[in-house]
Design a protein around this motif. Structure first.
Motif, PDB file in Angstrom:
ATOM      1  N   ALA A 189     -25.909  -3.182 -12.316  1.00 40.60           N
ATOM      2  CA  ALA A 189     -26.081  -4.336 -11.439  1.00 40.60           C
ATOM      3  C   ALA A 189     -27.555  -4.559 -11.128  1.00 40.60           C
ATOM      4  CB  ALA A 189     -25.297  -4.137 -10.150  1.00 40.60           C
ATOM      5  N   LEU A 190     -27.961  -5.829 -11.069  1.00 38.52           N
ATOM      6  CA  LEU A 190     -29.315  -6.180 -10.689  1.00 38.52           C
ATOM      7  C   LEU A 190     -29.536  -5.838  -9.220  1.00 38.52           C
ATOM      8  CD1 LEU A 190     -29.504  -9.742 -12.321  1.00 38.52           C
ATOM      9  CD2 LEU A 190     -30.636  -7.681 -13.158  1.00 38.52           C
ATOM     10  N   SER A 191     -30.747  -5.428  -8.883  1.00 35.81           N
ATOM     11  CA  SER A 191     -31.103  -5.178  -7.494  1.00 35.81           C
ATOM     12  C   SER A 191     -31.815  -6.413  -6.949  1.00 35.81           C
ATOM     13  CB  SER A 191     -32.020  -3.953  -7.388  1.00 35.81           C
ATOM     14  OG  SER A 191     -32.346  -3.693  -6.037  1.00 35.81           O
ATOM     15  N   CYS A 192     -31.296  -6.971  -5.846  1.00 39.31           N
ATOM     16  CA  CYS A 192     -31.808  -8.228  -5.308  1.00 39.31           C
ATOM     17  C   CYS A 192     -32.149  -8.055  -3.834  1.00 39.31           C
ATOM     18  CB  CYS A 192     -30.777  -9.345  -5.474  1.00 39.31           C
ATOM     19  SG  CYS A 192     -30.396  -9.742  -7.201  1.00 39.31           S
ATOM     20  N   VAL A 193     -33.389  -8.363  -3.486  1.00 40.52           N
ATOM     21  CA  VAL A 193     -33.854  -8.209  -2.109  1.00 40.52           C
ATOM     22  C   VAL A 193     -33.486  -9.454  -1.306  1.00 40.52           C
ATOM     23  CG1 VAL A 193     -35.882  -7.903  -0.628  1.00 40.52           C
ATOM     24  CG2 VAL A 193     -35.766  -6.748  -2.853  1.00 40.52           C
ATOM     25  N   VAL A 194     -32.886  -9.230  -0.136  1.00 35.74           N
ATOM     26  CA  VAL A 194     -32.547 -10.339   0.757  1.00 35.74           C
ATOM     27  C   VAL A 194     -33.460 -10.293   1.980  1.00 35.74           C
ATOM     28  CG1 VAL A 194     -30.164 -10.458  -0.017  1.00 35.74           C
ATOM     29  CG2 VAL A 194     -30.742  -9.013   1.929  1.00 35.74           C
ATOM     30  N   GLY A 195     -33.648 -11.452   2.604  1.00 36.40           N
ATOM     31  CA  GLY A 195     -34.537 -11.560   3.748  1.00 36.40           C
ATOM     32  C   GLY A 195     -33.905 -11.075   5.039  1.00 36.40           C
ATOM     33  N   PRO A 196     -34.695 -11.015   6.110  1.00 37.33           N
ATOM     34  CA  PRO A 196     -34.209 -10.492   7.395  1.00 37.33           C
ATOM     35  C   PRO A 196     -32.976 -11.220   7.934  1.00 37.33           C
ATOM     36  CG  PRO A 196     -36.597 -10.738   7.424  1.00 37.33           C
ATOM     37  CD  PRO A 196     -36.131 -11.372   6.153  1.00 37.33           C
ATOM     38  N   GLU A 197     -32.918 -12.540   7.783  1.00 31.08           N
ATOM     39  CA  GLU A 197     -31.767 -13.284   8.288  1.00 31.08           C
ATOM     40  C   GLU A 197     -30.503 -12.909   7.520  1.00 31.08           C
ATOM     41  OE1 GLU A 197     -29.438 -15.763  10.579  1.00 31.08           O
ATOM     42  OE2 GLU A 197     -31.451 -14.974  10.924  1.00 31.08           O
ATOM     43  N   SER A 198     -30.617 -12.780   6.196  1.00 29.53           N
ATOM     44  CA  SER A 198     -29.462 -12.373   5.396  1.00 29.53           C
ATOM     45  C   SER A 198     -29.045 -10.946   5.713  1.00 29.53           C
ATOM     46  CB  SER A 198     -29.769 -12.511   3.903  1.00 29.53           C
ATOM     47  OG  SER A 198     -29.941 -13.862   3.544  1.00 29.53           O
ATOM     48  N   VAL A 199     -30.029 -10.056   5.954  1.00 34.08           N
ATOM     49  CA  VAL A 199     -29.707  -8.686   6.350  1.00 34.08           C
ATOM     50  C   VAL A 199     -28.882  -8.702   7.627  1.00 34.08           C
ATOM     51  CG1 VAL A 199     -30.659  -6.507   7.198  1.00 34.08           C
ATOM     52  CG2 VAL A 199     -31.707  -7.648   5.227  1.00 34.08           C
ATOM     53  N   ARG A 200     -29.315  -9.504   8.593  1.00 31.41           N
ATOM     54  CA  ARG A 200     -28.591  -9.587   9.869  1.00 31.41           C
ATOM     55  C   ARG A 200     -27.170 -10.076   9.660  1.00 31.41           C
ATOM     56  NH1 ARG A 200     -27.427 -12.988  14.152  1.00 31.41           N
ATOM     57  NH2 ARG A 200     -28.134 -14.831  12.998  1.00 31.41           N
TER      58      ARG A 200
END
Length: 402
Positions: free
Chosen positions: A3-14
């Motif tokens: 699986a690809l590793s994809c970084v999400v932003g702070p709002e998506s983390v929340r």
């Protein structure tokens, strides 16, 4: 394939930490490594901490949908378990007396975000609301065929401009057979002991909205001897329920002659003489004005409009249009009569919807008291972490003295 590793932003983390299953496209998702619809991706925060495994749908507003935890393998075994879990919920908690038309898989509510599966008699209808499921549709079809042994499995596509097409798509084929044998053009199904005729190939919808099943059953218990007005009647499912419950006369109004003929066929399928009732093809606001000129009165006025509709004379939207509709309908309702209003608009919550009813009542100079609030039935579950899943609002009110 890893699986690809994809970084999400702070709002998506929340949102992920709150249990929401969607990743909305933003500046962070634009930097994700290139992938194809249907790929699995591992969502991580800026520090590389794993958050969830999701299904990729690049280019869409909802760019990924959460499927589960680390190491998830999307295949027939995983799909079969999710389908079995959905079936168990329905076996245990969904009352289906004299009913063979209902939802088997409700997207996020059954751990398969972006997919619905409906049962219509011996047939199944799959709808994909996420392009990421397209590469996995053959596996899902095999799982459904093996688990449920239907006569046939259909898919109905959801074009992007669904709202604009609804008024002109009565005969176009949006459904296709995925497996099994073809269904008849008008397939008889049972709901609450009544017979309805559904179209699995033609049209954007099948002709029967399954999420109103419990509300139609409730209506049947209220209509004995009553005069009923059904606005935006579509194919007349609520009208049939009212007549079967003993209504003295049901007036059904819809802008489409095709849907009106379909409604008459529904009456006949239930041994209800359509000639004893009234069917009006026309714009609902114009019809309300004409009924007012005729000094017509009703004991129950029901309106279940689409959240967007257009006729040659007018345009209706739930936000803003509901109050005008209520204001025009209330003068036709007898004191002590029932105003039944419904909306399936996901972006209008219950509090805002009640404000629309309040505006309409004030505009008409009427007193309206809510006696019942309902939503979709038990086969339309939704996670408490997914407020979008609670979309249906069904409000029963009593008109008081002015």
């Amino acid at each position: 394939m890893e699986a690809l590793s994809c970084v999400v932003g702070p709002e998506s983390v929340r949102m992920l930490e709150l249990g929401h299953p969607w990743i909305i496209a933003d500046a962070y998702t634009k930097k994700w490594p290139a992938g194809s619809a249907g790929d699995l991706v591992e969502l991580v925060d800026a520090s590389g901490r794993f958050l969830a495994t999701a299904l990729l749908d690049p280019g869409e507003r909802i760019v990924a949908r959460v499927l589960g935890g680390k190491g998830l393998r999307l295949g027939e075994r995983w799909l079969a378990q999710r389908v079995e879990d959905a079936l168990e919920l329905r076996r245990s908690h969904v009352p289906l007396d004299e009913t063979d038309a209902y939802r088997l898989v409700n997207g996020e509510g059954d751990g398969l975000p972006g997919i619905t599966v409906d049962r219509y008699g011996d047939y199944l209808m799959v709808q994909l609301y996420c392009g990421g499921w397209r590469p996995h549709l053959p596996e899902l079809t095999r799982v459904l065929a093996g688990t449920l042994k239907p006569a046939g499995i259909y898919e109905k596509t959801r074009p992007r401009n669904t709202r604009e097409l609804e008024a002109v798509s009565d005969t176009k084929r949006y459904g296709r057979l995925l497996a099994g044998t073809s269904a008849p053009p008008r397939l008889p199904v049972r709901e609450n002991g009544l017979t309805f005729l559904v179209e699995l190939e033609r049209g954007l919808n099948t002709g029967l909205f399954l999420d109103q099943r419990a509300n139609r059953r409730q209506l049947m218990a209220r209509t004995a001897g009553k005069r009923v007005l059904n606005l935006f009647a579509y194919t007349g499912a609520f009208s049939v329920a009212a007549a079967a419950g003993g209504a003295s006369r049901v007036t059904s109004v819809d802008a489409s002659p095709t849907y009106t003929d379909w409604a008459k066929a529904h009456f006949e399928a239930n041994s209800l003489n359509p000639k004893r009732h009234e069917f009006i093809v026309g714009d609902c606001m114009d019809t309300l004005a004409e009924l007012a000129r005729r000094q017509e009165r009703f004991d129950i006025v029901l309106m279940d409009p689409p959240y967007f509709s257009t006729t040659s004379k007018s345009r209706f939207t739930t936000r803003g249009g509901t109050s005008d509709l209520v204001a025009a309908a209330l003068p036709l309702l007898a004191e002590g009569g029932l105003l039944i209003t419904s909306s399936n608009h996901q972006k209008v919550d219950l509090a805002d919807y009640l404000k629309e009813l309040r505006r309409g009542a004030l505009q008409a100079g009427s007193t309206v008291r809510v006696i019942s609030l309902a939503g979709q039935p038990e086969d339309f579950p939704y996670p408490v972490t997914f407020p979008e899943g609670r979309y249906l609002k069904y409000v029963v009110s009593v008109k008081g003295r002015t």
